[in-house]
Design an enzyme around this catalytic site. Structure first.
Site, PDB file in Angstrom:
ATOM      1  N   GLY A  53      27.411 -90.628 -38.665  1.00  7.14           N
ATOM      2  CA  GLY A  53      26.378 -89.687 -38.685  1.00  7.14           C
ATOM      3  C   GLY A  53      25.646 -90.005 -37.279  1.00  7.14           C
ATOM      4  O   GLY A  53      24.591 -90.720 -37.481  1.00  7.14           O
ATOM      5  N   GLY A  90      23.331 -84.586 -29.516  1.00  7.20           N
ATOM      6  CA  GLY A  90      24.602 -84.862 -29.868  1.00  7.20           C
ATOM      7  C   GLY A  90      25.101 -85.090 -28.271  1.00  7.20           C
ATOM      8  O   GLY A  90      25.128 -86.386 -28.009  1.00  7.20           O
ATOM      9  N   GLY A 131      54.995 -64.268 -29.505  1.00  5.70           N
ATOM     10  CA  GLY A 131      54.688 -62.733 -29.747  1.00  5.70           C
ATOM     11  C   GLY A 131      54.009 -62.706 -31.171  1.00  5.70           C
ATOM     12  O   GLY A 131      53.500 -63.681 -31.639  1.00  5.70           O
ATOM     13  N   GLU A 173      33.044 -85.022 -30.523  1.00  8.06           N
ATOM     14  CA  GLU A 173      33.212 -86.500 -29.923  1.00  8.06           C
ATOM     15  C   GLU A 173      33.072 -86.326 -28.323  1.00  8.06           C
ATOM     16  O   GLU A 173      33.687 -87.003 -27.593  1.00  8.06           O
ATOM     17  CB  GLU A 173      34.442 -87.351 -30.191  1.00  8.06           C
ATOM     18  CG  GLU A 173      34.246 -88.023 -31.577  1.00  8.06           C
ATOM     19  CD  GLU A 173      35.577 -88.843 -31.952  1.00  8.06           C
ATOM     20  OE1 GLU A 173      35.531 -89.577 -31.410  1.00  8.06           O
ATOM     21  OE2 GLU A 173      35.900 -88.530 -33.075  1.00  8.06           O
ATOM     22  N   SER A 195      34.194 -81.056 -23.250  1.00  7.06           N
ATOM     23  CA  SER A 195      34.784 -81.353 -21.925  1.00  7.06           C
ATOM     24  C   SER A 195      33.879 -81.777 -21.077  1.00  7.06           C
ATOM     25  O   SER A 195      34.097 -82.411 -19.899  1.00  7.06           O
ATOM     26  CB  SER A 195      35.569 -80.161 -21.836  1.00  7.06           C
ATOM     27  OG  SER A 195      36.827 -80.226 -22.703  1.00  7.06           O
TER      28      SER A 195
HETATM   29  C1  LIG Z   1      34.157 -79.849 -36.620  1.00  2.97           C
HETATM   30  C2  LIG Z   1      33.497 -80.855 -36.096  1.00  2.97           C
HETATM   31  C3  LIG Z   1      33.200 -82.266 -36.460  1.00  2.97           C
HETATM   32  C4  LIG Z   1      32.348 -82.914 -35.878  1.00  2.97           C
HETATM   33  N1  LIG Z   1      32.156 -84.368 -36.414  1.00  2.97           N
HETATM   34  C5  LIG Z   1      31.167 -84.993 -36.245  1.00  2.97           C
HETATM   35  C6  LIG Z   1      31.027 -86.583 -36.750  1.00  2.97           C
HETATM   36  O1  LIG Z   1      31.728 -86.889 -37.575  1.00  2.97           O
HETATM   37  N2  LIG Z   1      29.975 -87.273 -36.509  1.00  2.97           N
HETATM   38  C7  LIG Z   1      29.217 -86.881 -35.431  1.00  2.97           C
HETATM   39  O2  LIG Z   1      28.189 -87.337 -35.136  1.00  2.97           O
HETATM   40  N3  LIG Z   1      29.266 -85.669 -34.665  1.00  2.97           N
HETATM   41  C8  LIG Z   1      30.077 -84.783 -35.224  1.00  2.97           C
HETATM   42  N4  LIG Z   1      30.418 -83.555 -34.634  1.00  2.97           N
HETATM   43  C9  LIG Z   1      29.474 -83.167 -33.611  1.00  2.97           C
HETATM   44  C10 LIG Z   1      29.934 -83.149 -32.067  1.00  2.97           C
HETATM   45  O3  LIG Z   1      30.542 -84.325 -31.830  1.00  2.97           O
HETATM   46  C11 LIG Z   1      29.163 -82.655 -31.320  1.00  2.97           C
HETATM   47  O4  LIG Z   1      28.895 -81.297 -31.832  1.00  2.97           O
HETATM   48  C12 LIG Z   1      29.430 -82.313 -29.861  1.00  2.97           C
HETATM   49  O5  LIG Z   1      29.579 -83.849 -29.258  1.00  2.97           O
HETATM   50  C13 LIG Z   1      28.541 -81.743 -28.930  1.00  2.97           C
HETATM   51  O6  LIG Z   1      27.363 -82.187 -28.982  1.00  2.97           O
HETATM   52  P1  LIG Z   1      26.082 -81.174 -29.295  1.00  2.97           P
HETATM   53  O7  LIG Z   1      26.312 -80.809 -30.662  1.00  2.97           O
HETATM   54  O8  LIG Z   1      24.636 -81.718 -28.791  1.00  2.97           O
HETATM   55  O9  LIG Z   1      26.238 -80.079 -28.321  1.00  2.97           O
HETATM   56  P2  LIG Z   1      25.403 -79.212 -27.051  1.00  2.97           P
HETATM   57  O10 LIG Z   1      25.191 -80.426 -26.234  1.00  2.97           O
HETATM   58  O11 LIG Z   1      24.350 -78.642 -27.499  1.00  2.97           O
HETATM   59  O12 LIG Z   1      26.353 -78.434 -26.486  1.00  2.97           O
HETATM   60  C14 LIG Z   1      26.325 -77.062 -26.158  1.00  2.97           C
HETATM   61  C15 LIG Z   1      26.866 -76.886 -24.619  1.00  2.97           C
HETATM   62  O13 LIG Z   1      26.203 -77.523 -23.774  1.00  2.97           O
HETATM   63  C16 LIG Z   1      26.901 -78.299 -22.895  1.00  2.97           C
HETATM   64  N5  LIG Z   1      26.197 -79.291 -22.479  1.00  2.97           N
HETATM   65  C17 LIG Z   1      25.262 -80.095 -22.944  1.00  2.97           C
HETATM   66  N6  LIG Z   1      25.113 -81.308 -22.345  1.00  2.97           N
HETATM   67  C18 LIG Z   1      25.372 -81.070 -20.966  1.00  2.97           C
HETATM   68  C19 LIG Z   1      25.353 -81.608 -19.769  1.00  2.97           C
HETATM   69  N7  LIG Z   1      24.611 -82.608 -19.565  1.00  2.97           N
HETATM   70  N8  LIG Z   1      25.952 -81.039 -18.762  1.00  2.97           N
HETATM   71  C20 LIG Z   1      26.919 -79.985 -18.867  1.00  2.97           C
HETATM   72  N9  LIG Z   1      26.954 -79.442 -20.024  1.00  2.97           N
HETATM   73  C21 LIG Z   1      26.386 -79.816 -21.057  1.00  2.97           C
HETATM   74  C22 LIG Z   1      28.006 -78.466 -23.912  1.00  2.97           C
HETATM   75  O14 LIG Z   1      28.984 -79.157 -23.225  1.00  2.97           O
HETATM   76  C23 LIG Z   1      28.320 -77.308 -24.690  1.00  2.97           C
HETATM   77  O15 LIG Z   1      29.220 -76.483 -23.755  1.00  2.97           O
HETATM   78  C24 LIG Z   1      31.402 -82.633 -35.045  1.00  2.97           C
HETATM   79  C25 LIG Z   1      31.507 -81.355 -34.694  1.00  2.97           C
HETATM   80  C26 LIG Z   1      32.425 -80.541 -35.203  1.00  2.97           C
HETATM   81  C27 LIG Z   1      32.572 -78.995 -34.708  1.00  2.97           C
END
Ligand SMILES: Cc1cc2nc3c(=O)[nH]c(=O)nc-3n(C[C@H](O)[C@H](O)[C@H](O)COP(=O)(O)OP(=O)(O)OC[C@H]3O[C@@H](n4cnc5c(N)ncnc54)[C@H](O)[C@@H]3O)c2cc1C
Length: 379
Positions: free
Chosen positions: A123, A130, A335, A359, A362
């Site tokens: 977590g 994230g 298709g 994780e 991109s």
């Molecule tokens: C099905 C699923 C399973 C998951 N399992 C786990 C788990 O087991 N444990 C856990 O801890 N998490 C888990 N996650 C969470 C996941 O790892 C995060 O959602 C992910 O790393 C994106 O982080 P965020 O949520 O902060 O997104 P955000 O950072 O809010 O992303 C929003 C957008 O902003 C972009 N962005 C953010 N910062 C930058 C930057 N500095 N430069 C350019 N672009 C940026 C991102 O690329 C994205 O396009 C899971 C998510 C999903 C969908």
């Protein structure tokens, strides 16, 4: 990049097991959107819930290359099973292997590797932390010999089926990444609430939930490593996790390619003779092989105890993006039948999309790679 005889044999055994025991259930798992407990029991029986743990702690003690092969093969058969096994091994078991003391290992590792009392989750992600994990808002406050945890997490894989989790909390009032610590928390700890299951686009059999901590009292013995080491720990964990998400994307891409090729061979022989389709098949094949090479390269570096952060970011970035591309191209070649759930293609198309987000998105992989390029240019 050749595999050793042992790795090749393991790959063949995994292919056979996945085709017999996992793939036939994949469509149903997706339709039901339920955690595939029966399939996970079979995975557990083969020791695959302890792939990354040493034998002395109840695991299989596999090298990273073999682990990546296993995740690829499982995901080729079923994405939901793939992410369940990958998250459990890379994010749940691995922090215990690397950072737990012997007492904690004795208490948790063999049990988690057996899967008998549930899986393990990691977590880290919160609504506002994230990509920017240093912004963690969950707090841990010292109270005598205990820590009191308050806050919440979101999108946590395996949370509803876990025995224990590793979570992160801010324990020191220091700005940014310092001051974060990791804790082991048992499923039934008072004040720890495992919330609603996400209704996801894909990977619908995997159990993804939010968590909340309301004055959760944890004894100091539940801290993983030392206070303030949490950020450093999860950076190490995510490097390895990225290899496994890359391997998952690779398996899904291979599954889409195989399904497309089988379909047109059996049903649309004219398409096989079309140069336009042949070129698309060739491009898909090359991209899948490139992704496999990147994943094997990063895995070998990890096995050789060399740094592999940038290589694992490159492997995850490339495999995830070609995974989506290959699934889309495979659907396009087939298709309308690919749009039906009679074929696995629409499911793979939905499943593989996660790999570009979970994780580390991109964009975050590109940041890791770009920072390394810039650093090299300056030196
Ligand atoms: C099905 C699923 C399973 C998951 N399992 C786990 C788990 O087991 N444990 C856990 O801890 N998490 C888990 N996650 C969470 C996941 O790892 C995060 O959602 C992910 O790393 C994106 O982080 P965020 O949520 O902060 O997104 P955000 O950072 O809010 O992303 C929003 C957008 O902003 C972009 N962005 C953010 N910062 C930058 C930057 N500095 N430069 C350019 N672009 C940026 C991102 O690329 C994205 O396009 C899971 C998510 C999903 C969908």
């Amino acid at each position: 990049m050749e595999l050793t005889d042992k790795q090749t044999q393991f790959q063949q055994e995994m292919r056979e097991f996945c085709e017999q025991e996992i793939e036939p259930n994949a469509a149903q798992i997706d339709r039901d959107g339920e955690f595939p407990a029966d399939v996970i029991n079979k995975v557990a029986d083969r020791g695959l819930l302890g792939m990354v743990a040493p034998k002395e702690w109840g695991g299989l003690g596999l090298d990273t290359v073999s682990y990546a092969i296993a995740v690829e093969e499982i995901s080729r058969a079923c994405g939901s099973t793939g992410i369940t096994v990958a998250a459990h091994n890379s994010l749940g078991v691995m922090p215990m292997v690397l950072f737990a003391n012997d007492k904690q290992k004795n208490e948790y590792l063999a049990l988690l590797c057996s899967g008998k009392d549930g899986l393990c989750s990691f977590g880290l992600t919160e609504p506002d932390a994230g990509s920017d994990a240093g912004a963690t808002k969950t707090t841990g406050v010292r109270d005598g010999d205990d820590w009191i945890i308050n806050g919440g997490k979101c999108f946590i894989t395996n949370a509803g089926v876990c025995k224990a989790l590793v979570i992160t909390a801010k324990t020191q009032k220091i700005q940014g990444s310092r001051g974060i610590s990791s804790f082991i928390i048992d499923r039934d700890t008072p004040g720890f609430v495992i919330g609603k299951k996400e209704n996801k686009m894909g990977l619908r059999g995997s159990d993804t939930r939010e968590l909340s901590f309301e004055n959760v009292r944890l004894p100091a013995t539940k801290m993983l490593g030392n206070e303030g080491e949490g950020f450093k720990q999860f950076m190490i964990i995510l490097d390895g996790g990225r290899i496994s998400i890359g391997a998952m994307a690779l398996g899904l891409a291979q599954g889409a390619y195989d399904s497309c090729l089988k379909y047109i061979r059996e049903n649309r022989k004219s398409l096989i003779n079309s140069q336009a389709v042949q070129f698309q098949l060739a491009d898909m094949h090359v991209k899948i092989q490139c992704a496999r090479h990147l994943i094997l390269h990063a895995s070998r570096l990890e096995d050789a105890n060399q740094t592999f952060s940038v290589e694992s970011a490159m492997a995850k970035l490339y495999a995830s993006e070609i995974g989506t591309e290959v699934a889309r191209t495979a659907m396009q070649i087939v298709g309308p039948d690919a749009y039906s759930s009679e074929l696995p293609l629409e499911r793979i198309y939905r499943d593989v999309r996660l790999c570009e987000v979970g994780e580390g998105t991109s964009e975050i992989q590109r940041l890791v790679i770009a920072r390394d390029i810039i650093k090299c240019d300056l030196s």
